[in-house]
Design a protein around this motif. Structure first.
Motif, short mmCIF file in Angstrom:
data_model
loop_
_atom_site.label_atom_id
_atom_site.label_comp_id
_atom_site.label_asym_id
_atom_site.label_seq_id
_atom_site.Cartn_x
_atom_site.Cartn_y
_atom_site.Cartn_z
N GLN A 469 10.85 -2.45 -2.74
CA GLN A 469 11.00 -1.68 -1.50
C GLN A 469 9.69 -1.04 -1.08
O GLN A 469 9.37 -0.98 0.12
CB GLN A 469 12.08 -0.60 -1.68
CG GLN A 469 12.46 0.10 -0.38
CD GLN A 469 13.02 -0.87 0.66
OE1 GLN A 469 13.87 -1.71 0.34
NE2 GLN A 469 12.55 -0.75 1.90
N LEU A 470 8.90 -0.56 -2.03
CA LEU A 470 7.59 -0.02 -1.69
C LEU A 470 6.71 -1.09 -1.04
O LEU A 470 5.99 -0.82 -0.07
CB LEU A 470 6.91 0.53 -2.94
CG LEU A 470 7.48 1.82 -3.54
CD1 LEU A 470 6.80 2.13 -4.87
CD2 LEU A 470 7.33 2.98 -2.57
N ALA A 471 6.78 -2.32 -1.58
CA ALA A 471 6.00 -3.42 -1.00
C ALA A 471 6.49 -3.76 0.40
O ALA A 471 5.70 -4.06 1.30
CB ALA A 471 6.08 -4.64 -1.91
N ILE A 472 7.80 -3.71 0.59
CA ILE A 472 8.38 -3.99 1.90
C ILE A 472 7.94 -2.94 2.92
O ILE A 472 7.52 -3.27 4.04
CB ILE A 472 9.93 -4.01 1.81
CG1 ILE A 472 10.38 -5.22 1.00
CG2 ILE A 472 10.57 -4.03 3.20
CD1 ILE A 472 11.82 -5.12 0.51
N ASP A 473 8.01 -1.68 2.53
CA ASP A 473 7.63 -0.59 3.44
C ASP A 473 6.17 -0.72 3.86
O ASP A 473 5.83 -0.54 5.04
CB ASP A 473 7.87 0.76 2.78
CG ASP A 473 9.35 1.07 2.57
OD1 ASP A 473 10.18 0.40 3.22
OD2 ASP A 473 9.66 1.95 1.76
N ALA A 474 5.30 -1.06 2.89
CA ALA A 474 3.88 -1.21 3.22
C ALA A 474 3.66 -2.42 4.12
O ALA A 474 2.90 -2.35 5.10
CB ALA A 474 3.06 -1.34 1.93
N ALA A 475 4.33 -3.53 3.80
CA ALA A 475 4.17 -4.75 4.60
C ALA A 475 4.66 -4.54 6.02
O ALA A 475 4.10 -5.10 6.97
CB ALA A 475 4.91 -5.90 3.94
N ASP A 476 5.68 -3.73 6.17
CA ASP A 476 6.22 -3.46 7.51
C ASP A 476 5.21 -2.70 8.37
O ASP A 476 5.29 -2.71 9.59
CB ASP A 476 7.52 -2.66 7.40
CG ASP A 476 8.56 -3.11 8.41
OD1 ASP A 476 8.38 -4.19 8.99
OD2 ASP A 476 9.53 -2.36 8.63
N GLN A 477 4.25 -2.05 7.68
CA GLN A 477 3.17 -1.35 8.39
C GLN A 477 1.90 -2.20 8.46
O GLN A 477 0.83 -1.70 8.81
CB GLN A 477 2.88 -0.02 7.69
CG GLN A 477 4.06 0.94 7.64
CD GLN A 477 4.57 1.29 9.02
OE1 GLN A 477 3.78 1.62 9.92
NE2 GLN A 477 5.89 1.23 9.22
#
Length: 524
Positions: A469-477
């Motif tokens: 989820q941390l990777a997803i949140d960063a990728a979404d930015q």
């Protein structure tokens, strides 16, 4: 871009005669030709370099516009015809009828270095099997699939692979919690790689329609290309094929249980005839050791697919495959024998695996009781499965368990609430450790040798949901750095990697109930 195209499935099996993506029941065909959706602004987010090498792609290929266009669905490889497969399945124990590749499109099959691979895009648009959905995928689920496919491979678990992850430049509407509050999310496509994507459900759909001609054709095709040592076109050959699938499924199940992986959606349409883990949706790794845990919000009431139930669900699914193949065999004994062998062999291999996890190189009388007792004490207070087994290798044969709680020092970091290790919780642990040390002292291995052996079967790093989820949140930015960091970390999960020690930690408290970090839905 250089790919050695070697299409088989869409050339050797019957195709759907209708060539539009209109939703429909497809009969008398193994697949339907489809055209991937052209994305508005595809961007490569991450590439698994070793998968690219496995397919014969060069660094120049990976940097080309053609790569970006092909693996986002924007361009069809010259001389190929993408297709979606027709299959059915049992979902949560009930027959669901025709399902099929609703958001997966097989681009092509390739040959390289003596191996055959199918390239499949997930999230590249609608097909005849999309039902009421749009055939697209979002960044959230695509990051999870991409990272998990590669993490499982490097853990030594049979799995499909993932070549690349791309964003499409388009927004996709999803109701992540199925609560009537849909939101727009970043669209994405992932390219999955496997010998084939043939599932139990591919056979079930033809058996359900009594289409024995298609059933035989598919069975013969599968045996001919993927089980070449088995005779094609005979009753005994079909029985041998089923036995082989049982054995491969057994191996996959032992590995899932070894590393604490929970699939979350073990429907028969999510079971590969290769014994590979397929379809990464609401999966998870055990945080606190809890055999009743499932990561799937849809399964939270009945917990059909909970961690401790996975081997039996695999057996149930194999029974459904047996029922599908029965019409072309005509007798039950081959199936009964294979299923009985699955149960016998699984019990043996599972016990052997558990013994290896606690440092026992062979199973002797009394070991099963020791393992059963460990299963019980692990549930007395919340105990991180991955950390506990990894740290257990630090226990020394000379440890003293007679008094106090110092005997738990080597594994104390695995407990979420160490202050609970008193009285009725502490004493069962003391009893187990006393028996464990007594058992270790019957073996001749040194503490160091045992630890090295345990570290080869007990990973230090797994893809916890909060990490994804941390990777997803960063990728979404727009930041893919954490995807790359986790990808590199998980390529070597059994090594110490002191520079990545921050990932060898219990799930943080903020992630306990956060969406995406605990339970997840099937929404993608």
């Amino acid at each position: 871009m250089r790919l050695n195209i070697d299409d088989r499935f869409n050339q050797q099996l019957p195709a759907d005669t209708v060539q539009t993506p209109s939703r429909r029941q497809v009969t008398g065909a193994a697949f339907s030709f489809v055209t991937p959706r052209v994305p508005s602004n595809p961007q490569v987010l991450h590439i698994a370099a070793d998968v690219a090498e496995m397919l014969g792609l060069s660094s120049a290929d990976l940097a080309s516009d053609e790569f970006r266009n092909v693996f986002s669905g924007g361009k069809v490889i010259e001389g190929t015809r993408p297709y979606a497969m027709c299959y059915g399945g049992h979902q949560f124990g009930s027959w669901a009828g025709q399902l099929g590749d609703g958001r997966a499109i097989n681009l092509a099959e390739v040959q390289h270095a003596g191996k055959h691979w199918t390239l499949q895009l997930k999230g590249a648009g609608e097909t005849p099997y999309s039902r009421t959905a749009d055939g697209l995928a979002v960044l959230r689920s695509s990051v999870r699939e991409h990272l998990c496919s590669e993490a499982m491979h490097h853990l030594g678990v049979p799995t499909t692979r993932s070549l690349c992850l791309l964003t499409t430049g388009d927004q996709v509407l999803r109701d992540v919690m199925y609560d009537g509050n849909p939101e727009m999310e970043t669209g994405a496509v992932v390219c999955r790689v496997a010998p084939s994507f043939i599932r139990f459900g591919n056979f079930e759909i033809f058996a359900s329609r009594n289409d024995l001609k298609m059933l035989r054709e598919l069975a013969d095709y599968t045996i001919r290309h993927f089980y070449p040592a088995i005779e094609t076109g005979t009753q005994s050959g079909y029985g041998d094929f089923f036995y082989a699938v049982c054995q491969r499924t057994l191996t996959m199940m032992v590995h899932w249980q070894r590393v604490g992986f929970v699939h979350g959606v073990m429907n028969t349409d999510n079971m590969s005839v290769h014994g590979d883990t397929i379809d990464y949706g609401p999966y998870g790794w055990l945080e606190g050791y809890d055999p009743d845990w499932t990561p799937n919000t849809t399964d939270r009431t009945h917990r059909r697919y909970q961690f401790g139930n996975q081997p039996q669900i695999a057996l149930w699914n194999l029974v459904q495959l047996a029922n599908a193949l029965y019409p072309i065999v005509g007798e039950a004994p081959p199936f009964e024998s294979a299923l009985q062998q699955y149960q016998h062999d699984f019990n043996r291999e599972f016990t052997r695996m558990q013994a290896n996890k606690i440092g026992l190189s062979e199973v002797i009388e009394g070991d099963e009781d020791l393992l059963d007792q460990l299963d019980a004490v692990l549930q007395l207070t919340e105990t991180d499965m991955t950390i506990f087994f990894r740290l257990l290798g630090n226990v020394k044969k000379s440890a003293d368990v007679a008094s106090g709680s110092d005997f738990l020092s080597p594994v104390r970091d695995a407990f979420y609430a160490a202050d609970q290790l008193t009285g009725e919780v502490l004493e069962p642990w003391r009893d187990w450790f006393a028996k464990y040390l007594s058992r270790l002292n019957k073996d001749s291995e040194t503490d160091q040798t045992r630890r090295e052996q345990m570290n080869r079967v007990n990973p230090k790093y797994v893809l916890r949901n909060y990490m994804a989820q941390l990777a997803i949140d960063a990728a979404d930015q727009g930041d893919a750095a954490l995807i790359q960091e986790l990808y590199e970390l998980l390529r070597d999960p059994y090594s110490e990697q002191p520079e990545h020690e921050k990932w060898f930690a219990k799930r943080p408290e903020w992630a306990r109930h956060k969406v995406g970090c605990s339970m997840l839905s099937c929404s993608s």
